[in-house]
Design a protein around this motif. Structure first.
Motif, PDB file in Angstrom:
ATOM      1  N   ASP A  22       0.788  -1.040  -0.027  1.00  0.00           N
ATOM      2  CA  ASP A  22      -0.137  -0.064  -0.172  1.00  0.00           C
ATOM      3  C   ASP A  22       0.773   1.488  -0.080  1.00  0.00           C
ATOM      4  O   ASP A  22       2.084   1.120   0.530  1.00  0.00           O
ATOM      5  CB  ASP A  22      -0.974   0.150   1.264  1.00  0.00           C
ATOM      6  CG  ASP A  22      -1.904  -0.853   1.158  1.00  0.00           C
ATOM      7  OD1 ASP A  22      -2.651  -1.185   0.115  1.00  0.00           O
ATOM      8  OD2 ASP A  22      -2.297  -1.712   2.240  1.00  0.00           O
ATOM      9  N   PHE A  23       0.267   2.344  -0.482  1.00  0.00           N
ATOM     10  CA  PHE A  23       0.991   3.713  -0.365  1.00  0.00           C
ATOM     11  C   PHE A  23       0.967   3.983   1.116  1.00  0.00           C
ATOM     12  O   PHE A  23       0.072   3.823   2.061  1.00  0.00           O
ATOM     13  CB  PHE A  23       0.044   4.709  -0.959  1.00  0.00           C
ATOM     14  CG  PHE A  23       0.391   4.651  -2.443  1.00  0.00           C
ATOM     15  CD1 PHE A  23       0.677   3.452  -3.117  1.00  0.00           C
ATOM     16  CD2 PHE A  23       0.217   5.758  -3.267  1.00  0.00           C
ATOM     17  CE1 PHE A  23       0.715   3.324  -4.622  1.00  0.00           C
ATOM     18  CE2 PHE A  23       0.198   5.666  -4.668  1.00  0.00           C
ATOM     19  CZ  PHE A  23       0.512   4.742  -5.248  1.00  0.00           C
TER      20      PHE A  23
ATOM     21  N   GLY B 204      -4.815  -8.019  -0.194  1.00  0.00           N
ATOM     22  CA  GLY B 204      -3.887  -8.772  -1.196  1.00  0.00           C
ATOM     23  C   GLY B 204      -3.366  -8.251  -2.240  1.00  0.00           C
ATOM     24  O   GLY B 204      -2.343  -8.976  -2.608  1.00  0.00           O
ATOM     25  N   ALA B 205      -3.787  -7.182  -2.905  1.00  0.00           N
ATOM     26  CA  ALA B 205      -3.483  -6.535  -3.965  1.00  0.00           C
ATOM     27  C   ALA B 205      -2.194  -5.621  -3.843  1.00  0.00           C
ATOM     28  O   ALA B 205      -1.968  -5.398  -2.495  1.00  0.00           O
ATOM     29  CB  ALA B 205      -4.524  -5.740  -4.598  1.00  0.00           C
ATOM     30  N   ILE B 206      -1.358  -5.486  -4.733  1.00  0.00           N
ATOM     31  CA  ILE B 206      -0.058  -4.726  -4.602  1.00  0.00           C
ATOM     32  C   ILE B 206      -0.229  -3.223  -5.361  1.00  0.00           C
ATOM     33  O   ILE B 206      -0.745  -3.193  -6.453  1.00  0.00           O
ATOM     34  CB  ILE B 206       1.080  -5.641  -5.291  1.00  0.00           C
ATOM     35  CG1 ILE B 206       1.005  -7.150  -4.618  1.00  0.00           C
ATOM     36  CG2 ILE B 206       2.316  -4.982  -4.904  1.00  0.00           C
ATOM     37  CD1 ILE B 206       2.104  -7.810  -5.550  1.00  0.00           C
TER      38      ILE B 206
ATOM     39  N   VAL C 153      -2.826   4.595   1.700  1.00  0.00           N
ATOM     40  CA  VAL C 153      -3.907   4.769   0.531  1.00  0.00           C
ATOM     41  C   VAL C 153      -3.729   3.388  -0.109  1.00  0.00           C
ATOM     42  O   VAL C 153      -2.464   2.572  -0.299  1.00  0.00           O
ATOM     43  CB  VAL C 153      -3.327   5.597  -0.473  1.00  0.00           C
ATOM     44  CG1 VAL C 153      -4.340   5.540  -1.492  1.00  0.00           C
ATOM     45  CG2 VAL C 153      -3.080   7.013   0.230  1.00  0.00           C
ATOM     46  N   ASP C 154      -4.833   2.757  -0.032  1.00  0.00           N
ATOM     47  CA  ASP C 154      -5.074   1.202  -0.753  1.00  0.00           C
ATOM     48  C   ASP C 154      -5.867   1.487  -1.752  1.00  0.00           C
ATOM     49  O   ASP C 154      -6.907   1.946  -1.836  1.00  0.00           O
ATOM     50  CB  ASP C 154      -5.581   0.359   0.341  1.00  0.00           C
ATOM     51  CG  ASP C 154      -5.786  -1.215  -0.226  1.00  0.00           C
ATOM     52  OD1 ASP C 154      -5.255  -1.311  -1.436  1.00  0.00           O
ATOM     53  OD2 ASP C 154      -6.361  -1.882   0.659  1.00  0.00           O
TER      54      ASP C 154
ATOM     55  N   GLY D 125       1.328   6.042  -8.715  1.00  0.00           N
ATOM     56  CA  GLY D 125       2.120   4.703  -8.712  1.00  0.00           C
ATOM     57  C   GLY D 125       1.402   3.777  -9.601  1.00  0.00           C
ATOM     58  O   GLY D 125       0.660   4.191 -10.542  1.00  0.00           O
ATOM     59  N   TYR D 126       1.438   2.466  -9.372  1.00  0.00           N
ATOM     60  CA  TYR D 126       0.820   1.684 -10.091  1.00  0.00           C
ATOM     61  C   TYR D 126       0.162   0.187  -9.323  1.00  0.00           C
ATOM     62  O   TYR D 126       0.777   0.260  -8.357  1.00  0.00           O
ATOM     63  CB  TYR D 126       1.506   0.995 -11.304  1.00  0.00           C
ATOM     64  CG  TYR D 126       3.040   0.416 -10.922  1.00  0.00           C
ATOM     65  CD1 TYR D 126       3.071  -0.734 -10.866  1.00  0.00           C
ATOM     66  CD2 TYR D 126       4.052   1.162 -10.545  1.00  0.00           C
ATOM     67  CE1 TYR D 126       4.339  -1.443 -10.572  1.00  0.00           C
ATOM     68  CE2 TYR D 126       5.134   0.854 -10.471  1.00  0.00           C
ATOM     69  CZ  TYR D 126       5.454  -0.741 -10.369  1.00  0.00           C
ATOM     70  OH  TYR D 126       6.715  -1.143  -9.955  1.00  0.00           O
ATOM     71  N   SER D 127      -0.863  -0.368  -9.725  1.00  0.00           N
ATOM     72  CA  SER D 127      -1.486  -1.259  -8.835  1.00  0.00           C
ATOM     73  C   SER D 127      -1.613  -2.532  -9.782  1.00  0.00           C
ATOM     74  O   SER D 127      -1.703  -2.549 -10.910  1.00  0.00           O
ATOM     75  CB  SER D 127      -2.809  -0.876  -8.505  1.00  0.00           C
ATOM     76  OG  SER D 127      -2.667   0.047  -7.417  1.00  0.00           O
ATOM     77  N   TYR D 128      -1.285  -3.531  -8.820  1.00  0.00           N
ATOM     78  CA  TYR D 128      -1.384  -4.920  -9.605  1.00  0.00           C
ATOM     79  C   TYR D 128      -2.969  -5.480  -9.672  1.00  0.00           C
ATOM     80  O   TYR D 128      -3.810  -5.322  -8.547  1.00  0.00           O
ATOM     81  CB  TYR D 128      -0.738  -6.250  -8.680  1.00  0.00           C
ATOM     82  CG  TYR D 128      -0.974  -7.485  -9.101  1.00  0.00           C
ATOM     83  CD1 TYR D 128      -0.333  -8.025 -10.359  1.00  0.00           C
ATOM     84  CD2 TYR D 128      -1.925  -8.519  -8.401  1.00  0.00           C
ATOM     85  CE1 TYR D 128      -0.565  -9.376 -10.793  1.00  0.00           C
ATOM     86  CE2 TYR D 128      -2.277  -9.529  -8.823  1.00  0.00           C
ATOM     87  CZ  TYR D 128      -1.467 -10.165 -10.108  1.00  0.00           C
ATOM     88  OH  TYR D 128      -1.521 -11.570 -10.356  1.00  0.00           O
TER      89      TYR D 128
END
Length: 464
Positions: free
Chosen positions: A388-389, A418-420, A412-413, A437-440
């Motif tokens: 998470d951020f 479980g996500a990145i 910040v999520d 940023g970026y998220s999986y």
């Protein structure tokens, strides 16, 4: 090439829509009314190929509160390109920017690493062009900040990208870019003329028209400055670059000392002409805040502050290996002739390290907190969730500020448990803190993400 429209996954949209506004927004809270469904967050998808891999590199805020992002994206054939996007002051894609808020570079096989705004209204994106595995080239690509289209440099260049011409077959990686007030721009990173583990810190300056500035650097007939004491260090890696108020240049990153097994933080300072300006009796500062052969220190970002007692104090953030495997976030204050400023930190050691117990915390970006002498630090939190951020507010002496988030920390999520979520940049615009940023998502699918946090809602003058 035109970007196909795509839609946000239902699970992500539902998560954003479910975010209920707080009774009273405090510093560090998500800024309701900004972004998707007013959730304080948004997602930017290019999804040009089957892999749908969109990896954010950096972002910069516009004077109107907008947010420009740079990313590495894959097209329909799996070829990497630079992707740029613009969120307007309300946090939604700006339809006046390349028709749908996104555009990609004409140059192929490129990786984005940094972004900056130029005085002439250009977006400049640093990166590197991949070759056949034995040859990479630093480059800078230009876009119109107003409408997002590719912008050619004037003749004789005649295309939107310029390269740093170093050595045939060398491994060159641009990591960051900074623009001078006169429009000249400096790209910083590493150049490895021979073996890839024999890297030099590298800085190259261009005129505003994209021509190499041949009055810069220490390599005759080029615009390049290479720095490394070959009998002391095996390699240098530059991660970020900044300009001092007097025009001098500071680069930070990491290095390996000959005969050592650990990695040290690195700080290099250049004169305005690209020649080296030693920060100490040595040519470079190489330091570790955790002295052990099993503990590493890497500097990720730097900001420079003019102070009465020292010329261009440098504040740096990064990551330190705190126990031979677990990582902690590092914030340090450095100054000329005295590496760690002994009036900064909880124990006046010149640095502070934040950790998460048995989990990892890595600081990646740093900025001055608007209206105060404090700092905001963006980090990657890896504890119960996979990533998470993590945004932290520090006072000028290195202590967490209780008047921000929860005891100085805001998380910040962007996804489901479980996500990145991987942070890359922090800035200030439209009266709030902008992070990106970026998220999986799944498989090889990553999306660019951004969020806005409230800033100084209680005291408009920055006092706490």
């Amino acid at each position: 090439m035109r970007i196909r429209h795509s839609f946000i996954a239902l699970s992500l949209a539902s998560a954003f829509a479910a975010a209920a506004p707080a009774a009273f927004a405090a510093d560090g809270d998500l800024a309701t009314g900004w972004g998707l469904f007013g959730s304080g967050r948004n997602v930017i998808q290019y999804d040009l190929g089957t892999a749908k891999t969109d990896i954010a590199a950096d972002s910069v805020t516009g004077p109107d509160g907008s947010l420009y992002t740079a990313a590495t994206v894959q097209d329909e054939n799996g070829i990497q390109r630079i992707g740029v996007s613009k969120l307007n002051a309300a946090g939604v894609l700006d339809s006046t920017f390349s028709s749908d808020g996104r555009n990609i570079s004409l140059e192929t096989n490129v990786v984005a690493t940094g972004i900056a705004l130029s005085p002439d209204g250009s977006l400049l994106v640093s990166g590197y062009k991949t070759g056949n595995g034995t040859d990479n080239d630093m480059l800078v690509c230009r876009f119109f900040a107003s409408n997002g289209t590719n912008r050619n440099f004037p003749a004789p260049i005649g295309n939107p990208c310029v390269k740093v011409n170093s050595f045939p077959g060398s491994q060159d990686f641009a990591r960051d870019i900074v623009v001078q007030p006169d429009g000249k721009f400096i790209v910083a990173g590493t150049i490895a003329p021979g073996a890839v583990n024999e890297r030099y810190a590298a800085f190259a300056r261009f005129d505003a028209n994209g021509q190499p500035d041949l009055g810069f650097g220490n390599l005759q007939g080029s615009n390049i400055s290479l720095i490394r004491r070959t009998n002391i260090f095996t390699n240098h890696d530059i991660r970020a670059v900044a300009l001092a108020s007097n025009g001098k240049i500071v680069g930070v990153g990491s290095t390996s000392v000959v005969g050592a097994t650990d990695i040290d933080g690195l700080v290099i300072r250049l004169n305005t002409d690209g020649t080296q300006d030693p920060l100490s009796p040595n040519q470079e500062f190489a330091f570790s805040v955790e002295s052990s052969s099993a503990r590493d220190t890497t500097v990720r970002d730097v900001i420079l502050v003019d102070t009465a007692e020292a010329e261009d104090d440098a504040y740096v953030v990064g990551v330190v290996d705190v126990d031979g495997g677990r990582r902690g976030g590092m914030l340090a204050r450095l100054r000329r002739g005295n590496l760690l400023n002994n009036d900064f930190g909880l124990n006046d050691e010149g640095f502070v390290i934040n950790s998460l117990g048995n989990a990892n915390l890595e600081f990646v970006k740093l900025m001055r907190r608007p209206g105060s002498d404090g700092f905001l630090v963006l980090g990657l939190r890896n504890d119960s969730d996979l990533g998470d951020f993590d945004v932290r507010a520090f006072s000028s002496d290195g202590r967490l500020s209780n008047a921000f988030g929860s005891s100085g920390v805001s998380t910040v999520d962007f996804g489901l448990p479980g996500a990145i979520d991987i942070p890359v940049a922090i800035g200030f615009g439209g009266g709030g803190i902008l992070v990106s940023g970026y998220s999986y998502v799944s498989g090889s699918n990553y999306d660019v993400v951004a969020a806005k946090l409230e800033s100084d809602r209680i005291f408009g003058n920055g006092l706490e």
